[in-house]
Design a protein around this motif. Structure first.
Motif, PDB file in Angstrom:
ATOM      1  N   LEU A  97      -7.603  22.627  -4.362  1.00  0.00           N
ATOM      2  CA  LEU A  97      -6.432  21.866  -4.819  1.00  0.00           C
ATOM      3  C   LEU A  97      -6.304  20.520  -4.112  1.00  0.00           C
ATOM      4  CD1 LEU A  97      -3.978  24.882  -5.036  1.00  0.00           C
ATOM      5  CD2 LEU A  97      -4.916  23.585  -6.959  1.00  0.00           C
ATOM      6  N   VAL A  98      -7.431  20.044  -3.572  1.00  0.00           N
ATOM      7  CA  VAL A  98      -7.386  18.819  -2.771  1.00  0.00           C
ATOM      8  C   VAL A  98      -6.876  17.616  -3.579  1.00  0.00           C
ATOM      9  CG1 VAL A  98      -9.837  18.146  -3.062  1.00  0.00           C
ATOM     10  CG2 VAL A  98      -8.631  17.577  -0.950  1.00  0.00           C
ATOM     11  N   SER A  99      -7.155  17.589  -4.889  1.00  0.00           N
ATOM     12  CA  SER A  99      -6.703  16.449  -5.699  1.00  0.00           C
ATOM     13  C   SER A  99      -5.342  16.701  -6.349  1.00  0.00           C
ATOM     14  CB  SER A  99      -7.738  16.163  -6.798  1.00  0.00           C
ATOM     15  OG  SER A  99      -7.763  17.255  -7.702  1.00  0.00           O
ATOM     16  N   SER A 100      -4.724  17.851  -6.043  1.00  0.00           N
ATOM     17  CA  SER A 100      -3.454  18.180  -6.708  1.00  0.00           C
ATOM     18  C   SER A 100      -2.270  17.548  -5.957  1.00  0.00           C
ATOM     19  CB  SER A 100      -3.266  19.699  -6.750  1.00  0.00           C
ATOM     20  OG  SER A 100      -2.681  20.148  -5.550  1.00  0.00           O
ATOM     21  N   PRO A 101      -1.131  17.429  -6.631  1.00  0.00           N
ATOM     22  CA  PRO A 101       0.046  16.844  -5.956  1.00  0.00           C
ATOM     23  C   PRO A 101       0.830  17.870  -5.133  1.00  0.00           C
ATOM     24  CG  PRO A 101       0.506  17.219  -8.273  1.00  0.00           C
ATOM     25  CD  PRO A 101      -0.888  17.713  -8.056  1.00  0.00           C
ATOM     26  N   ILE A 102       0.287  19.059  -4.925  1.00  0.00           N
ATOM     27  CA  ILE A 102       1.043  20.098  -4.192  1.00  0.00           C
ATOM     28  C   ILE A 102       0.880  19.882  -2.681  1.00  0.00           C
ATOM     29  CG2 ILE A 102       1.343  22.590  -3.853  1.00  0.00           C
ATOM     30  CD1 ILE A 102      -0.191  22.922  -6.571  1.00  0.00           C
ATOM     31  N   CYS A 186      -0.246  24.402 -11.437  1.00  0.00           N
ATOM     32  CA  CYS A 186      -1.154  25.350 -10.792  1.00  0.00           C
ATOM     33  C   CYS A 186      -0.470  26.713 -10.723  1.00  0.00           C
ATOM     34  CB  CYS A 186      -1.449  24.840  -9.377  1.00  0.00           C
ATOM     35  SG  CYS A 186      -2.142  26.055  -8.253  1.00  0.00           S
ATOM     36  N   GLU A 187      -1.229  27.766 -10.985  1.00  0.00           N
ATOM     37  CA  GLU A 187      -0.728  29.130 -10.776  1.00  0.00           C
ATOM     38  C   GLU A 187      -1.562  29.768  -9.681  1.00  0.00           C
ATOM     39  OE1 GLU A 187      -1.092  31.839 -14.138  1.00  0.00           O
ATOM     40  OE2 GLU A 187      -0.647  33.568 -12.866  1.00  0.00           O
ATOM     41  N   ILE A 188      -0.923  30.521  -8.822  1.00  0.00           N
ATOM     42  CA  ILE A 188      -1.674  31.327  -7.848  1.00  0.00           C
ATOM     43  C   ILE A 188      -1.229  32.776  -8.034  1.00  0.00           C
ATOM     44  CG2 ILE A 188      -2.151  31.771  -5.400  1.00  0.00           C
ATOM     45  CD1 ILE A 188      -1.734  28.841  -4.898  1.00  0.00           C
ATOM     46  N   TYR A 200      -6.608  34.811  -8.240  1.00  0.00           N
ATOM     47  CA  TYR A 200      -7.099  33.590  -8.891  1.00  0.00           C
ATOM     48  C   TYR A 200      -6.123  32.443  -8.703  1.00  0.00           C
ATOM     49  CZ  TYR A 200      -3.844  34.617 -12.752  1.00  0.00           C
ATOM     50  OH  TYR A 200      -2.719  34.853 -13.502  1.00  0.00           O
ATOM     51  N   LEU A 201      -6.645  31.236  -8.952  1.00  0.00           N
ATOM     52  CA  LEU A 201      -5.745  30.103  -9.106  1.00  0.00           C
ATOM     53  C   LEU A 201      -6.142  29.388 -10.379  1.00  0.00           C
ATOM     54  CD1 LEU A 201      -6.804  26.953  -8.481  1.00  0.00           C
ATOM     55  CD2 LEU A 201      -6.969  27.814  -6.196  1.00  0.00           C
ATOM     56  N   THR A 202      -5.183  28.704 -10.997  1.00  0.00           N
ATOM     57  CA  THR A 202      -5.519  27.884 -12.160  1.00  0.00           C
ATOM     58  C   THR A 202      -5.161  26.443 -11.826  1.00  0.00           C
ATOM     59  OG1 THR A 202      -3.361  28.007 -13.254  1.00  0.00           O
ATOM     60  CG2 THR A 202      -4.932  29.770 -13.742  1.00  0.00           C
TER      61      THR A 202
END
Ligand code: PML
Ligand code: MG
Length: 252
Positions: A97-102, A186-188, A200-202
């Motif tokens: 998730l390095v490029s995600s805004p989370i 994103c779902e975890i 999983y993650l999406t």
């Protein structure tokens, strides 16, 4: 026009969920009238023969659905990554998730939360801006419902994409595809089955399987949906997840 029914099962032990019973299992299907009997029998079997224990409360709900409301979406792309042990899960999540805004702190605290969660029956919806829970019923969470695979599509797709067929995985991919289509960033997910440690993650139309998501024999697990509450109407989002009938694959 073909007639369809939504069939939903949830089971618990020590009373109903509403009265503090412990969640055992759940299932969701969209079926034709001739499939009703076999589907409900399979669901009752699932509720009474589960690794989390034997249910003493089973709720089975059958509702007809409006064919005009049905939507069709494509499944997410399934990928698998290496995760040697639950000790490295946070590192794996962070890399994916390095490029995600989370924010990383939020990601880690929600991971810690799902692997210990024993209360929330559905998913927690988290705003990435405030870190706050957006779904209104804390113990209930959001139960994603009214979805299923288009049968013909699933048969072809699972032979090509899944190799060895795994019912649990196919159900998880269908659910996650609807969740992603709703506008989730994103779902975890981590199963609450003590013996099932693959989660999983999406993210960005990918369904990324994560082995050893949690420690073996842990009866805890859960789901979290990260959203940007500034860009989404939360009531519409939850309404779509819980009530809009969606088939994965196929054409309208
Ligand atoms: C669950 O049982 O609630 C979640 C299952 C996750 C399946 C992940 C996979 O095997 O790909
Ligand atoms: Mg389960």
């Amino acid at each position: 026009m073909k007639k369809w029914y939504s069939v939903r099962m949830r089971s618990s032990k020590g009373g109903s969920h509403e009265n503090g019973g412990q969640h055992i299992s759940g299932a969701e299907r969209l079926v034709t009238p001739v499939e009703l009997e076999t589907t409900t029998t399979e669901m009752i079997r699932r509720a009474t023969m589960h690794t989390r224990g034997e249910a003493d409360f089973i709720s089975l709900k059958i509702e007809s659905i409006q064919p005009s409301e049905i939507q069709y979406i494509l499944p997410l792309c399934v990928k698998e990554i290496i995760n040697e042990s639950h000790h490295t899960t946070k590192k794996v999540l962070q890399e994916q998730l390095v490029s995600s805004p989370i924010p990383q702190e939020l990601l880690f605290s929600l991971y810690d939360w799902i692997i210990q969660d024993n209360v929330t029956r559905g998913a927690a919806v988290i705003d990435i801006n405030s870190g706050k829970r957006m779904d209104p019923m804390i113990d209930r969470g959001v139960r994603v419902s009214h979805f299923d695979w288009d049968k013909e599509f699933k048969d072809k797709w699972s032979t090509e994409k899944l190799g060895v067929y795994n019912e649990r995985r196919a159900e998880a991919i269908a659910l996650a595809s609807k969740v992603a289509a709703a506008g989730t960033i994103c779902e975890i997910c981590c199963s609450d089955d003590p013996e099932y440690t693959t989660g999983y993650l999406t993210y960005q139309h990918n369904f990324i399987r994560i082995p050893n998501m949690k420690q073996k024999n842990s009866p805890y697990g859960g789901r979290v949906f990260f959203v940007d509450a500034k860009k989404l109407d939360i009531d519409e989002y939850i309404h779509y997840l819980e009530t809009t009938p969606v088939f994965i694959g196929g054409i309208s």
